[in-house]
Write a protein that holds these residues in place. Structure first.
Motif, PDB file in Angstrom:
ATOM      1  N   PRO A 243       0.717  -1.158   0.000  1.00 50.31           N
ATOM      2  CA  PRO A 243       0.117   0.039  -0.052  1.00 50.31           C
ATOM      3  C   PRO A 243       0.831   1.257   0.106  1.00 50.31           C
ATOM      4  O   PRO A 243       0.465   2.265  -0.597  1.00 50.31           O
ATOM      5  N   LEU A 244       1.976   1.179   0.559  1.00 48.03           N
ATOM      6  CA  LEU A 244       2.959   2.441   0.626  1.00 48.03           C
ATOM      7  C   LEU A 244       3.916   2.412  -0.652  1.00 48.03           C
ATOM      8  O   LEU A 244       3.989   3.438  -1.240  1.00 48.03           O
ATOM      9  N   LEU A 245       4.398   1.118  -1.075  1.00 41.93           N
ATOM     10  CA  LEU A 245       5.179   1.173  -2.232  1.00 41.93           C
ATOM     11  C   LEU A 245       4.362   1.581  -3.540  1.00 41.93           C
ATOM     12  O   LEU A 245       5.098   2.106  -4.622  1.00 41.93           O
ATOM     13  N   ARG A 246       3.258   1.397  -3.640  1.00 44.97           N
ATOM     14  CA  ARG A 246       2.560   1.830  -4.970  1.00 44.97           C
ATOM     15  C   ARG A 246       2.689   3.284  -4.936  1.00 44.97           C
ATOM     16  O   ARG A 246       2.289   3.781  -6.255  1.00 44.97           O
ATOM     17  N   HIS A 247       2.824   4.038  -4.182  1.00 45.10           N
ATOM     18  CA  HIS A 247       3.174   5.368  -3.967  1.00 45.10           C
ATOM     19  C   HIS A 247       4.201   5.786  -4.557  1.00 45.10           C
ATOM     20  O   HIS A 247       4.664   7.225  -4.487  1.00 45.10           O
ATOM     21  N   ARG A 267       4.381  -6.998 -10.583  1.00 41.04           N
ATOM     22  CA  ARG A 267       3.265  -5.956 -10.453  1.00 41.04           C
ATOM     23  C   ARG A 267       3.436  -4.893 -11.648  1.00 41.04           C
ATOM     24  O   ARG A 267       2.178  -4.579 -12.052  1.00 41.04           O
ATOM     25  N   VAL A 268       4.502  -4.398 -12.416  1.00 39.50           N
ATOM     26  CA  VAL A 268       4.631  -3.711 -13.409  1.00 39.50           C
ATOM     27  C   VAL A 268       4.274  -4.312 -14.624  1.00 39.50           C
ATOM     28  O   VAL A 268       3.186  -3.737 -15.315  1.00 39.50           O
ATOM     29  N   ALA A 269       4.365  -5.566 -14.894  1.00 41.96           N
ATOM     30  CA  ALA A 269       4.064  -6.213 -15.869  1.00 41.96           C
ATOM     31  C   ALA A 269       2.426  -6.444 -15.916  1.00 41.96           C
ATOM     32  O   ALA A 269       1.875  -6.305 -16.883  1.00 41.96           O
ATOM     33  N   ALA A 270       1.996  -6.868 -14.785  1.00 38.55           N
ATOM     34  CA  ALA A 270       0.568  -7.156 -14.495  1.00 38.55           C
ATOM     35  C   ALA A 270      -0.225  -5.820 -14.791  1.00 38.55           C
ATOM     36  O   ALA A 270      -1.192  -5.807 -15.369  1.00 38.55           O
ATOM     37  N   GLU A 271       0.365  -4.778 -14.389  1.00 40.31           N
ATOM     38  CA  GLU A 271      -0.225  -3.105 -14.587  1.00 40.31           C
ATOM     39  C   GLU A 271      -0.474  -3.066 -16.276  1.00 40.31           C
ATOM     40  O   GLU A 271      -1.388  -2.638 -16.904  1.00 40.31           O
ATOM     41  N   VAL A 272       0.862  -3.466 -16.902  1.00 43.49           N
ATOM     42  CA  VAL A 272       0.650  -3.217 -18.242  1.00 43.49           C
ATOM     43  C   VAL A 272      -0.437  -4.109 -18.908  1.00 43.49           C
ATOM     44  O   VAL A 272      -1.445  -3.324 -19.654  1.00 43.49           O
ATOM     45  N   HIS A 302      -6.362  -7.032  -5.968  1.00 48.09           N
ATOM     46  CA  HIS A 302      -6.162  -6.022  -4.964  1.00 48.09           C
ATOM     47  C   HIS A 302      -4.696  -5.644  -4.880  1.00 48.09           C
ATOM     48  O   HIS A 302      -4.381  -4.650  -4.225  1.00 48.09           O
ATOM     49  N   ASP A 303      -3.695  -6.272  -5.374  1.00 47.52           N
ATOM     50  CA  ASP A 303      -2.514  -5.909  -5.215  1.00 47.52           C
ATOM     51  C   ASP A 303      -1.869  -4.996  -6.525  1.00 47.52           C
ATOM     52  O   ASP A 303      -0.664  -5.104  -6.826  1.00 47.52           O
ATOM     53  N   ARG A 304      -2.700  -4.468  -7.337  1.00 46.35           N
ATOM     54  CA  ARG A 304      -2.530  -3.796  -8.455  1.00 46.35           C
ATOM     55  C   ARG A 304      -1.374  -2.732  -7.906  1.00 46.35           C
ATOM     56  O   ARG A 304      -1.634  -2.134  -6.760  1.00 46.35           O
ATOM     57  N   LEU A 305      -0.405  -2.270  -8.818  1.00 41.97           N
ATOM     58  CA  LEU A 305       0.528  -1.576  -8.355  1.00 41.97           C
ATOM     59  C   LEU A 305       0.170  -0.086  -8.546  1.00 41.97           C
ATOM     60  O   LEU A 305       0.476   0.901  -7.498  1.00 41.97           O
ATOM     61  N   THR A 306      -0.925   0.203  -9.275  1.00 45.47           N
ATOM     62  CA  THR A 306      -1.275   1.759  -9.526  1.00 45.47           C
ATOM     63  C   THR A 306      -2.016   2.178  -8.108  1.00 45.47           C
ATOM     64  O   THR A 306      -2.827   1.201  -7.451  1.00 45.47           O
ATOM     65  N   PRO A 307      -1.493   3.489  -7.749  1.00 46.48           N
ATOM     66  CA  PRO A 307      -2.537   3.884  -6.719  1.00 46.48           C
ATOM     67  C   PRO A 307      -3.945   4.534  -7.053  1.00 46.48           C
ATOM     68  O   PRO A 307      -4.774   4.960  -6.477  1.00 46.48           O
ATOM     69  N   ALA A 312      -7.369   1.036  -3.690  1.00 48.13           N
ATOM     70  CA  ALA A 312      -5.920   1.179  -3.404  1.00 48.13           C
ATOM     71  C   ALA A 312      -6.124   2.260  -2.447  1.00 48.13           C
ATOM     72  O   ALA A 312      -6.893   3.039  -2.318  1.00 48.13           O
ATOM     73  N   GLN A 313      -5.278   1.935  -1.339  1.00 50.06           N
ATOM     74  CA  GLN A 313      -5.285   2.893  -0.096  1.00 50.06           C
ATOM     75  C   GLN A 313      -4.602   4.235  -0.478  1.00 50.06           C
ATOM     76  O   GLN A 313      -3.610   4.231  -1.232  1.00 50.06           O
ATOM     77  N   THR A 314      -4.919   5.361  -0.044  1.00 48.42           N
ATOM     78  CA  THR A 314      -4.406   6.789  -0.175  1.00 48.42           C
ATOM     79  C   THR A 314      -2.980   6.455   0.404  1.00 48.42           C
ATOM     80  O   THR A 314      -2.805   5.645   1.647  1.00 48.42           O
ATOM     81  N   LEU A 315      -2.077   7.527   0.190  1.00 47.21           N
ATOM     82  CA  LEU A 315      -0.672   7.597   0.995  1.00 47.21           C
ATOM     83  C   LEU A 315      -0.843   7.840   2.295  1.00 47.21           C
ATOM     84  O   LEU A 315      -0.293   7.156   3.157  1.00 47.21           O
ATOM     85  N   GLU A 316      -1.826   8.735   2.564  1.00 47.28           N
ATOM     86  CA  GLU A 316      -2.062   8.829   4.115  1.00 47.28           C
ATOM     87  C   GLU A 316      -2.539   7.801   4.766  1.00 47.28           C
ATOM     88  O   GLU A 316      -2.018   7.346   6.083  1.00 47.28           O
TER      89      GLU A 316
END
Length: 489
Positions: A243-247, A267-272, A302-307, A312-316
């Protein structure tokens, strides 16, 4: 080697060779020599050598994407864009134009193509000619596992399906990378000799359906392939930090090593693949991705890299759940320098030493308007709704105002009025977020206190404590001091 400056039109290509006919192919993802592939594999925790690479090739567990031959064949020439780079991409495009490029998936393996330099070859004029896609680093986990079984004599993998599926995925990622990878990594690569405006135009106008068709990848496999990549990545040690790394920026997370770095690239490949699926869905070509809203059990997406996706949880929120929130749990407003000096020391006695626990702020007087602090610093930041409740996007911050009993804080009625006004301001900000907040929650968020009927110093220290301190200060300031100061004095 033959140098042909005017390549003749060639017959339609398939597989890895077809990728070279795409405009701006391999400008955003990398082509690697065998030595470069070994170095990149080491960063991800894999121990390779040229001997192992040759073994993987001979067992068809990991085939290079291309082989650059010394022998030109007229019928193998491919009319492709000229590349001026003295690098694997440049060598591949040059070899394609001259008819010297081969697809190892079509030609098999021969002992006549060694990975190590033969003893009778001059080192500066020899290389093995094998080129890999950076996407093939994703195949190493499976390839090395199967290679270990083969070495142990336990099994021989003769089936082509899993191997062919992995190669098809590499081709699909290579075809889609120019369009989607910059948007995921947040950076665009402009190799030498590449027209930047043309590249950007191609990225915006290229169609994922055409790209996939060129390499023979079925678009209905996009989501399933992405799920497989995400499922493998889910087992790595830093998953709880996703949740933090995606930001984080690519520049930040690319410094990782070992399994976490390998998982991030999965995760990058999955996001493509998933972004291509989303575009195809918007065009009506395929069904939308599943809606995960309110789903309580884990799925790979649920583990998509994109925020940017809904779950996806917000950065805060991510920082708060990891105990790293920069927002204080309490903002404590005090009036003067004495309070600012004493109160943190008192809080330290309770172990509250960090500003993210209690942040003490001096107001320089009791004539204050705390509305902006309440609206910005205390109003809950509302996330998505779950039935009749809302998730929070940031940890809560309470406001405590501790003043002398004067001005707007002189009486209890005045203090209650200040508290109601601040709570009304917070309630209004919450409504702007299309949510509601209860009076009980507001009462927990806003507190107004005074030190009693006296000012801070008289309310919290005895005469026996104050007189020596005042005397010491007066003496230091060369002011006259009575021999026997009284409380009245």
């Amino acid at each position: 080697m033959t140098n042909t400056t005017q390549p003749v039109p060639s017959a339609p290509r398939r597989g890895a060779l077809a990728l070279l006919t795409l405009p701006y192919a391999f400008t955003q993802d990398d082509l690697l020599t065998a030595d470069q592939f070994i170095k990149e594999a080491k960063k991800r925790g894999y121990k390779l050598s040229l001997d192992i690479m040759q073994e993987l090739h001979s067992h068809r567990l990991l085939l290079p994407l291309y082989r650059v031959s010394d022998t030109p064949v007229e019928g193998r020439r491919i009319a492709v864009e000229r590349s001026y780079g003295m690098n694997p991409r440049g060598w591949v495009f040059e070899a394609a134009n001259e008819g010297r490029l081969r697809d190892p998936a079509e030609e098999g393996y021969s002992a006549a193509w060694p990975y190590k330099r033969p003893t009778d070859e001059e080192a500066e004029h020899w290389w093995n000619g094998f080129i890999y896609s950076s996407w093939q680093l994703l195949d190493l986990k499976t390839a090395m596992s199967r290679y270990a079984f083969i070495k142990a004599g336990l099994v021989h993998f003769s089936t082509r399906a899993p191997r062919d599926d992995r190669r098809q995925l590499t081709l699909a990622l290579s075809a889609l990378a120019t369009r989607y990878l910059p948007g995921i990594l947040g950076t665009v690569s402009i190799p030498g000799g590449v027209d930047e405006s043309g590249l950007r135009k191609h990225r915006s106008e290229s169609q994922p359906s055409d790209l996939l068709h060129l390499v023979g990848f079925d678009h209905t496999r996009l989501a399933k392939s992405a799920d497989s990549l995400l499922a493998v990545a889910h087992g790595e040690p830093l998953t709880k930090w996703l949740p933090l790394l995606r930001h984080a920026s690519y520049k930040g997370w690319s410094r990782m090593q070992g399994e976490p770095l390998d998982a991030m690239w999965r995760r990058v490949a999955a996001e493509v693949l998933l972004r291509a699926h989303e575009d195809l869905s918007a065009s009506g070509i395929t069904d939308p991705l599943p809606d995960l809203t309110g789903q309580t059990w884990w799925t790979p997406q649920h583990d998509r890299l994109t925020p940017r996706h809904k779950e996806a949880q917000t950065l805060e929120r991510a920082l708060a759940e990891l105990g790293l929130s920069p927002h204080p749990k309490v903002i404590l407003l005090v009036e003067g320098e004495t309070e600012l000096y004493h109160v943190p020391k008192l809080l330290a006695e309770f172990g509250l030493t960090q500003p993210q626990q209690v942040r003490v702020q001096r107001t320089k007087g009791s004539k204050i308007n705390a509305h902006l602090i309440a609206r910005y610093g205390v109003t809950p930041r509302i996330g998505r709704k779950l039935k009749d409740r809302w998730m929070l996007d940031a940890s809560l911050t309470a406001l405590v105002i501790a003043m002398d009993a004067e001005n707007d804080f002189a009486t209890q009625d005045k203090r209650d009025k200040v508290r109601r006004q601040l709570q009304d301001a917070i309630r209004e900000e919450v409504k702007y977020q299309d949510a509601d907040i209860s009076q009980g929650e507001l009462d927990a968020l806003v507190h107004v206190q005074v030190w009693g009927d006296d000012k801070y110093e008289l309310a919290n220290f005895s005469d026996d404590e104050l007189v020596p301190a005042i005397t010491k200060i007066a003496t230091a300031q060369n002011k006259p001091v009575a021999r026997r100061p009284t409380r009245e004095r």
